[in-house]
Design an enzyme around this catalytic site. Structure first.
Site, PDB file in Angstrom:
ATOM      1  N   GLY A   1       0.773  -1.231   0.000  1.00  0.00           N
ATOM      2  CA  GLY A   1       0.000   0.000   0.000  1.00  0.00           C
ATOM      3  C   GLY A   1       0.799   1.273   0.000  1.00  0.00           C
TER       4      GLY A   1
ATOM      5  N   GLU B   1       4.302  -6.427   1.648  1.00  0.00           N
ATOM      6  CA  GLU B   1       4.116  -6.784   0.242  1.00  0.00           C
ATOM      7  C   GLU B   1       4.049  -5.525  -0.628  1.00  0.00           C
ATOM      8  OE1 GLU B   1       0.469  -8.899   0.244  1.00  0.00           O
ATOM      9  OE2 GLU B   1       1.158 -10.462   1.618  1.00  0.00           O
ATOM     10  N   PRO B   2       5.145  -4.803  -0.777  1.00  0.00           N
ATOM     11  CA  PRO B   2       5.112  -3.619  -1.647  1.00  0.00           C
ATOM     12  C   PRO B   2       4.941  -4.020  -3.102  1.00  0.00           C
ATOM     13  CG  PRO B   2       7.373  -4.133  -1.046  1.00  0.00           C
ATOM     14  CD  PRO B   2       6.492  -5.057  -0.240  1.00  0.00           C
ATOM     15  N   GLY B   3       4.228  -3.202  -3.826  1.00  0.00           N
ATOM     16  CA  GLY B   3       4.076  -3.402  -5.269  1.00  0.00           C
ATOM     17  C   GLY B   3       4.291  -2.093  -5.989  1.00  0.00           C
ATOM     18  N   ARG B   4       3.317  -1.170  -5.818  1.00  0.00           N
ATOM     19  CA  ARG B   4       3.383   0.140  -6.463  1.00  0.00           C
ATOM     20  C   ARG B   4       4.710   0.850  -6.159  1.00  0.00           C
ATOM     21  NH1 ARG B   4      -1.034   3.060  -7.904  1.00  0.00           N
ATOM     22  NH2 ARG B   4      -2.293   1.751  -6.543  1.00  0.00           N
TER      23      ARG B   4
ATOM     24  N   ARG C   1      -5.974   3.672 -16.009  1.00  0.00           N
ATOM     25  CA  ARG C   1      -6.101   4.236 -14.667  1.00  0.00           C
ATOM     26  C   ARG C   1      -6.769   5.614 -14.632  1.00  0.00           C
ATOM     27  NH1 ARG C   1      -2.552   5.520 -11.548  1.00  0.00           N
ATOM     28  NH2 ARG C   1      -3.488   4.756  -9.618  1.00  0.00           N
TER      29      ARG C   1
ATOM     30  N   CYS D   1     -13.614   5.883 -28.814  1.00  0.00           N
ATOM     31  CA  CYS D   1     -14.864   6.618 -28.977  1.00  0.00           C
ATOM     32  C   CYS D   1     -15.627   6.672 -27.665  1.00  0.00           C
ATOM     33  CB  CYS D   1     -15.709   5.970 -30.077  1.00  0.00           C
ATOM     34  SG  CYS D   1     -17.152   6.934 -30.526  1.00  0.00           S
TER      35      CYS D   1
ATOM     36  N   TYR E   1       0.101  -1.188 -12.317  1.00  0.00           N
ATOM     37  CA  TYR E   1      -1.235  -1.372 -12.880  1.00  0.00           C
ATOM     38  C   TYR E   1      -1.386  -0.638 -14.215  1.00  0.00           C
ATOM     39  CZ  TYR E   1      -1.715  -2.742  -8.055  1.00  0.00           C
ATOM     40  OH  TYR E   1      -1.504  -3.343  -6.837  1.00  0.00           O
TER      41      TYR E   1
END
Length: 411
Positions: A237, A272-275, A311, A341, A370
């Site tokens: 997070g 659990e880092p991701g970003r 995003r 469109c 992401y």
């Protein structure tokens, strides 16, 4: 693109000449990943949490180049789906070091994980519903498990990522000790897990630490019921500054606050880092194809779209944009959008960008988290290529799709 490792990497820090060369060589839209930056972000995070067990959250970016780079750097992998488990193993992960965090897992996913865990007893399966534990038992699984708890507190950059207060995620805090007692009789209960939100920055830290205090208290209640735990997993997070004026997290300070929130517990702290690891390690290059001046806006059309990066349309997310062809031409207020469109296919409105002209290459920053993971084929658009930079070298790590790729599954 090597040099020092500041806590955040802005678009102006990228080598513009290199980016233009890549755009000319491989076309646009194009994802560009800097593997050195992935390593640097991982080193900075683990340095701040030297006694913790750090696992990369694969759902953020499952590209082979990212997974292999982090495995080589010493990271373990946390997976949320069967495909992520398989991709982590294909990239070189030992299944005994992997954690599978199931969220309403389909039968095919749960069977795969149970079989994998039976053959590799070091694998840990995390479940957030009694029903999931029952389904594991039905499959003959009796190995390592963790309980995902819902602390009732959610944090992060958008309500859609505030998982800590969403009933979809985890077992309610007041029911955890009872569930833990039952689970411990059937499985090897090794941990408690929670993930309270995504994109946490300075203003979110108080709530984030309150949630961590709650998780640690739940873990102590579980230990009183079932005995010592191996780990307490507080998820990831931790955010990065997407806006130019936002300061990055000071991770040493964050670490001190997290440790204080966890308090006195013998179990290993797991994160659990991701970003934080991949967001600013990747950008998108897109070329201007249309310039239209109207009374209400100057509209800049580009070849990237919400199929390339969803995003902004999905989360109203801000991504920095820079004219790498002419960064000093003079800013003008523009709206930048793609060829889909729908009015949702817009990267920004009324944003100051160095005056874009047709054929200019724009960079869209912080696309590593992401970004490609949510890329799609809306409007039958083939997904873009991805090029990885490693020092002075670069290589294609994901080829550009063709229209034949888009239609190949059709009967």
């Amino acid at each position: 693109m090597t040099g020092s490792s500041p806590a955040v990497r802005r678009l102006s820090d990228w080598d513009h000449d290199k980016l233009l060369t890549l755009a000319d060589e491989y076309g646009t839209p194009l994802y560009v990943l800097d593997e050195n930056r992935v390593r640097a972000n991982y080193r900075r995070f683990t340095k701040a949490f030297p006694d913790a067990h750090v696992m990369y959250a694969a759902k953020t970016h499952t590209g082979r180049a990212v997974l292999s780079t982090l495995l080589d750097a010493g990271a373990d992998i946390e997976c949320a789906a069967r495909g992520e488990l398989q991709r982590a193993i294909d990239a070189g992960a030992d299944p005994n070091t992997v954690q599978y965090t199931a969220v309403n897992p389909p039968d095919i996913d749960l069977s795969y994980a149970a079989d994998l865990g039976t053959d590799n007893p070091g694998l840990t399966i995390t479940a957030g519903a009694q029903d999931t534990f029952d389904r594991l038992a039905e499959r003959g699984y009796n190995g390592r498990v963790a309980i995902r708890v819902n602390p009732g507190i959610g944090t992060g950059h958008h309500e859609k990522v505030a998982t800590g207060k969403d009933a979809k995620f985890g077992i309610p805090a007041d029911r955890v000790p009872e569930v833990a007692a039952a689970v411990a009789e059937q499985f090897d209960l090794v941990g408690v897990h929670a993930h309270v939100g995504s994109g946490v920055l300075h203003d979110d830290l108080d709530d984030h630490c309150r949630a961590i205090e709650s998780i640690a208290a739940i873990a102590r209640d579980v230990e009183a019921e079932t005995g010592p735990l191996e780990f307490v997993d507080i998820g990831g997070g931790f955010g990065v500054p997407y806006r130019e004026e936002t300061e990055p997290l000071e991770m040493d300070t964050v670490s001190e606050r997290v440790r204080a929130a966890v308090g006195d517990i013998d179990a290993t702290l797991k994160l659990e880092p991701g970003r934080y690891i991949v967001a600013d390690a990747e950008l998108i290059l897109t070329r201007v194809n249309t310039r239209k001046e109207t009374e209400s806006a100057t509209v800049i059309g580009v070849d990237a779209s919400l199929a390339t990066l969803i995003r902004p349309a999905m989360f109203d997310a801000y991504h920095p944009i820079r004219n790498v062809s002419a960064p000093d031409r003079g800013d003008e207020s523009v709206s930048v959008g793609g060829p889909c469109c729908t009015s949702a296919d817009v990267f920004c409105t009324d944003r100051p960008v160095s005056q874009p002209e047709r054929t200019d290459v724009l960079a869209v920053g912080n696309a590593g988290a992401y970004g490609y993971e949510l890329a799609n084929q809306f409007h039958s658009q083939p997904r873009p290529a991805e090029v990885a930079i490693d020092g002075d070298d670069h290589r294609v790590v994901r080829r550009r799709e063709t229209l034949a790729d888009v239609t190949k599954l059709e009967q």
